[in-house]
Every structure is written in structure tokens, then in C-alpha cells.
Design an enzyme around this catalytic site. Structure first.
Site, PDB file in Angstrom:
ATOM      1  CB  THR A  76      -0.930  -0.006   1.241  1.00 43.93           C
ATOM      2  OG1 THR A  76      -1.751  -1.177   1.157  1.00 43.93           O
ATOM      3  CG2 THR A  76      -1.789   1.227   1.315  1.00 43.93           C
ATOM      4  CG  ASN A 143      -6.227  -8.178  -5.710  1.00 47.77           C
ATOM      5  OD1 ASN A 143      -6.064  -7.492  -6.718  1.00 47.77           O
ATOM      6  ND2 ASN A 143      -7.133  -7.878  -4.800  1.00 47.77           N
ATOM      7  CD  GLN A 171      -2.217 -11.346  -4.400  1.00 44.42           C
ATOM      8  OE1 GLN A 171      -1.906 -12.535  -4.262  1.00 44.42           O
ATOM      9  NE2 GLN A 171      -2.781 -10.644  -3.424  1.00 44.42           N
ATOM     10  CB  SER A 191       3.138  -7.062   0.005  1.00 49.23           C
ATOM     11  OG  SER A 191       2.633  -7.206   1.309  1.00 49.23           O
ATOM     12  CG  HIS A 193       0.873  -9.432   4.411  1.00 46.64           C
ATOM     13  ND1 HIS A 193      -0.445  -9.774   4.331  1.00 46.64           N
ATOM     14  CD2 HIS A 193       0.968  -8.203   3.837  1.00 46.64           C
ATOM     15  CE1 HIS A 193      -1.130  -8.795   3.752  1.00 46.64           C
ATOM     16  NE2 HIS A 193      -0.293  -7.830   3.447  1.00 46.64           N
ATOM     17  CB  THR A 229      13.379   3.459  13.286  1.00 47.38           C
ATOM     18  OG1 THR A 229      13.718   4.736  13.831  1.00 47.38           O
ATOM     19  CG2 THR A 229      14.299   2.398  13.847  1.00 47.38           C
ATOM     20  CB  CYS A 314     -13.032  -2.626   2.266  1.00 45.18           C
ATOM     21  SG  CYS A 314     -14.503  -2.386   3.239  1.00 45.18           S
TER      22      CYS A 314
HETATM   23  N1  PLP Z   1      -1.762  -4.833  -4.065  1.00 49.57           N
HETATM   24  C1  PLP Z   1      -2.367  -6.021  -4.189  1.00 49.57           C
HETATM   25  C2  PLP Z   1      -2.571  -6.595  -5.557  1.00 49.57           C
HETATM   26  C3  PLP Z   1      -2.803  -6.720  -3.066  1.00 49.57           C
HETATM   27  O1  PLP Z   1      -3.397  -7.905  -3.202  1.00 49.57           O
HETATM   28  C4  PLP Z   1      -2.600  -6.132  -1.789  1.00 49.57           C
HETATM   29  C5  PLP Z   1      -3.093  -6.799  -0.567  1.00 49.57           C
HETATM   30  O2  PLP Z   1      -4.268  -6.976  -0.362  1.00 49.57           O
HETATM   31  C6  PLP Z   1      -1.951  -4.889  -1.705  1.00 49.57           C
HETATM   32  C7  PLP Z   1      -1.558  -4.272  -2.861  1.00 49.57           C
HETATM   33  C8  PLP Z   1      -1.682  -4.233  -0.375  1.00 49.57           C
HETATM   34  O3  PLP Z   1      -0.552  -4.833   0.203  1.00 49.57           O
HETATM   35  P1  PLP Z   1      -0.105  -4.514   1.720  1.00 49.57           P
HETATM   36  O4  PLP Z   1      -1.012  -5.307   2.580  1.00 49.57           O
HETATM   37  O5  PLP Z   1       1.309  -4.966   1.786  1.00 49.57           O
HETATM   38  O6  PLP Z   1      -0.223  -3.065   1.929  1.00 49.57           O
END
Ligand code: PLP
Length: 375
Positions: A76, A143, A171, A191, A193, A229, A314
Site C-alpha cells: 500500500t 489479486n 500477487q 509485500s 505477508h 526507523t 475492505c
Molecule cells: N496490491 C495487491 C494486488 C494486493 O493484493 C494487496 C493486498 O491486499 C496490496 C496491494 C496491499 O498490500 P499490503 O497489505 O502490503 O499493503
């Protein structure tokens, strides 16, 4: 007592993946230490060592030098960083981007997608000619649908018309190659996670266009590209998850995903499985039971300890109709009934069997209710 993850059949990897054991172990080891990676003392240098090791791993995966990797709090932030940097310039974004792209560029023109969920290249070229954008933003893999976007063709078009290309590759990591050169991107968002690293960590990978978009100013960290940091344990955990990608078995996931889809079609013939003929990643199945609200199905599955999503929940937990399916031309009956099942590193075949068993039960119940309503 079992926790909710242990109790559940977890099939929502595109939302977040369970933390990999190697990432968990390394983070637990580091979390109690005062690892300020900017400090010159011993603990500081130790923190720096872990960050640079993770940076090298991500750089290798993207085929770039470590200096092109900027760690941050997640995709994000990476997406906002790029799109806000171009806020005063004309920008094109695909209609199926994640909300963090769509909402950080509200005035950007939207590139339509085909009925199969792929960016429409002819329409992209028309928009490139008409809008003369400075930046185009298209994700590598959607996604919700799992559809792989034709990034090298998109990149060639961007070059032809002098636009830079940003790619949200969240993804795609671990599912398709994400070399910056192969994708032809100037900026790449990733990302941690989504691949079994910790939440709250990600990176913006910079191409060689010479631009460094900056969102957070002040501390000079990440070579002035991202102040604050560093999250040493988180970044180290991200690195451990990147290492573990090599143990994954994508062919296995694809076989189980296909098994799930044929089971679905057998149990509930009116199910529409989306994008089955498009190039898709191995782990994602996206389908609709037209006219049956996603929320009803998700709640029914949750009561049976099956964790899936509709792909577009959401942060408030509210289930919304899929903007991806709408962009593909589907009506509310289909877009409002979408379900996404996504597999990952800890998925077992028995999870798919359990899902199908519960699905049949739930479907029979829904069908009986609907038949009664129409009788
Ligand atoms: N972009 C896509 C395609 C995603 O699937 C997601 C997560 O839902 C994000 C961005 C956001 O990632 P993060 O949770 O690392 O901010």
C-alpha cells in the site's frame, strides 16, 4: 486449545499467508534486541546486517542491484509512493487494480480489461496516444482472479509512447518470474505477508529511470528514499520468507486448484468459474454462484471453519461486489456473488477435500432455500 488458524481450513492466501516457520523463528530471535540499523554500535550493525541480507535476496529475485530496493511498510505504501509522486501528471491505471492504487490516483484514466480479465492492449494504446501519460500502472497478477497481465507487451507500448511503467507485483512473487527487466517495469511494489513473511513490511523496487519517488521524509533511512526507523525483525522475516519460496510446489497447487474447480462444477453446476481460459497463477480460483450473495456463502463457510474470501473485502470487513468482475462486464448478480479460494505454502490436499465436502452441503442448503422462494 487450538487457535483460529489451526481450527480453520485456511484458503485465503491472496489476502495474507500464514507466517512461515523460518520467518517466525528469525523474527522471534531478533524482536527482543535494540536493533536500530542506523546506529554505528554493535546492535545497530547487527540490525544492518539482517536488512542488507534481505535486500540482497529481494534484489536477486528482481534481477536488480541491492541499491534499487527500498524497504517500507508494504505494498500500500509502495503504491501510494509512486502514484502520489505522479499526482500532477497524466496517469493511466488499469480498471482492476487494488484499491490502494485506484484510490491513490483518483483522477487517473482507467484502462479497460477484456471479458477474460486481461488489460485490453488496443484500448491501452488508444489511451497512450490520447492522454500522453507520464506513468502507467498495471499489476502483474490480479489479486481476485489470479490473471497474469501481459506486462512485456504493456511495457513495449509504454516505451513506444514515452510513459514509465509501475507494476504492483504483490500477487506475482513466488508465482511467476518478477525480474524487473522481464516485466519491463520502472517501479515494482512487493509485500512480505503475501508470501509468508510478516505483515507491515514490503518494498518498492526502482528501475533505472533515475527517479526515486519519496513519500516519507525526515530520517535519511533507505538512502533518503524512505524515512523512519527500519523494521529490522520484519525485514529479516521477509528475507526468510523469500528464501523459503524455493521449497514451494506450484505444480502441486495447480493440480489441487484444478481438482477444486472440477469438484465445484460437479457439486454446483451453475457455478461460473472466472478466467479459466486466461493465463492464471497456480494458486487462485475465483468463481460465482449467480444471485447468491457472497456474504451469505462466506458466513456459511466460516461457520464450518473454512476461511476464504470474495477477494475484495475492505478493511471494515464489509463484503463488496467485485470491481474486477464489473470491469470484465459482469452484472451485479455475478459480481456480488464472487468467492475466491487461494492456496499457498501450507495448503494440503485434505484442505481441498474438506472444502468440497462443506461446499456441497452448503450448496444443497442454499439451493433448497432458493427453490422454496421461487415455488
Ligand atoms: N496490491 C495487491 C494486488 C494486493 O493484493 C494487496 C493486498 O491486499 C496490496 C496491494 C496491499 O498490500 P499490503 O497489505 O502490503 O499493503
Amino acid at each position: 486449545m487450538l487457535n483460529n488458524y489451526e481450527k480453520n481450513i485456511y484458503l485465503d492466501y491472496n489476502a495474507t499467508a500464514p507466517l512461515r516457520p523460518a520467518a517466525n523463528a528469525l523474527m522471534n530471535e531478533l524482536l527482543g534486541r535494540p536493533l536500530n540499523a542506523s546506529a554505528v554500535h554493535g546492535p545497530g550493525r547487527e540490525g544492518r546486517k539482517h536488512i542488507e541480507a534481505a535486500r540482497q535476496k529481494l534484489a536477486d529475485l528482481c534481477g536488480v542491484t541491492p541499491g534499487q530496493v527500498v524497504f517500507n511498510s508494504g505494498a500500500t505504501e509502495a503504491n501510494n509512493t509512486v502514484l502520489k509522486y505522479f499526482a500532477e501528471k497524466p496517469v493511466l491505471i488499469s480498471a482492476i487494480e487494488h484499491p490502494c492504487v485506484l484510490e491513490s490516483a483518483p483522477h487517473a484514466a482507467r484502462i479497460p480489461v477484456t471479458a477474460g480479465g486481461v488489460v485490453d492492449l488496443q484500448k491501452l494504446e488508444d489511451l497512450l496516444k490520447a492522454e500522453k501519460p507520464a506513468l502507467v500502472s498495471v499489476m502483474a497478477v490480479n489479486n481476485e482472479s489470479g490473471v497474469i497481465q501481459p506486462l512485456s507487451e504493456i511495457s513495449a507500448l509504454c516505451k513506444k509512447y514515452g510513459a514509465l511503467l509501475h507494476c504492483d507485483a504483490v500477487q506475482a512473487v513466488g508465482r511467476i518470474p518478477i525480474g524487473l527487466t522481464e516485466l519491463g517495469a520502472d517501479f515494482l511494489s512487493v509485500s512480505s505477508h503475501k508470501i509468508g513473511g510478516p505483515q507491515g513490511v514490503g518494498a518498492l523496487v526502482l528501475g533505472l529511470c533515475g527517479m526515486t519517488p519519496v513519500l516519507l521524509h525526515g530520517g535519511g533511512q533507505e538512502r533518503q528514499a524512505r524515512a523512519g526507523t527500519e523494521n529490522v525483525a520484519g525485514i529479516a522475516g521477509f528475507g526468510a520468507a523469500l528464501d523459503a519460496l524455493g521449497n514451494d510446489k506450484p505444480e502441486q497447487l495447480e493440480t489441487w486448484r484444478d481438482k477444486l474447480e472440477s469438484g465445484l462444477q460437479q457439486a454446483s453446476p451453475e457455478t461460473i468459474i472466472h478466467c479459466q481460459d486466461a493465463p492464471r497463477v497456480c494458486n487462485t480460483s475465483f468463481f460465482s454462484l449467480p444471485g447468491v450473495n457472497s456474504e451469505t456463502v462466506l458466513m456459511g463457510l466460516d461457520l464450518e471453519n473454512i476461511a476464504v474470501s470474495n477477494g475484495s473485502a475492505c478493511s471494515s470487513g464489509k463484503v463488496k461486489a467485485s470491481h474486477v468482475l464489473k470491469a470484465m462486464g459482469h452484472d451485479d448478480a455475478v459480481a456480488g456473488s464472487a468467492i475466491r479460494v487461494s492456496l499457498g505454502w501450507d495448503t494440503k490436499e485434505s484442505d481441498i477435500d474438506a472444502f468440497l465436502q462443506i461446499w456441497s452441503k452448503l450448496y444443497d442448503r442454499i439451493k433448497r432455500r432458493m427453490d422454496k422462494q421461487t415455488a
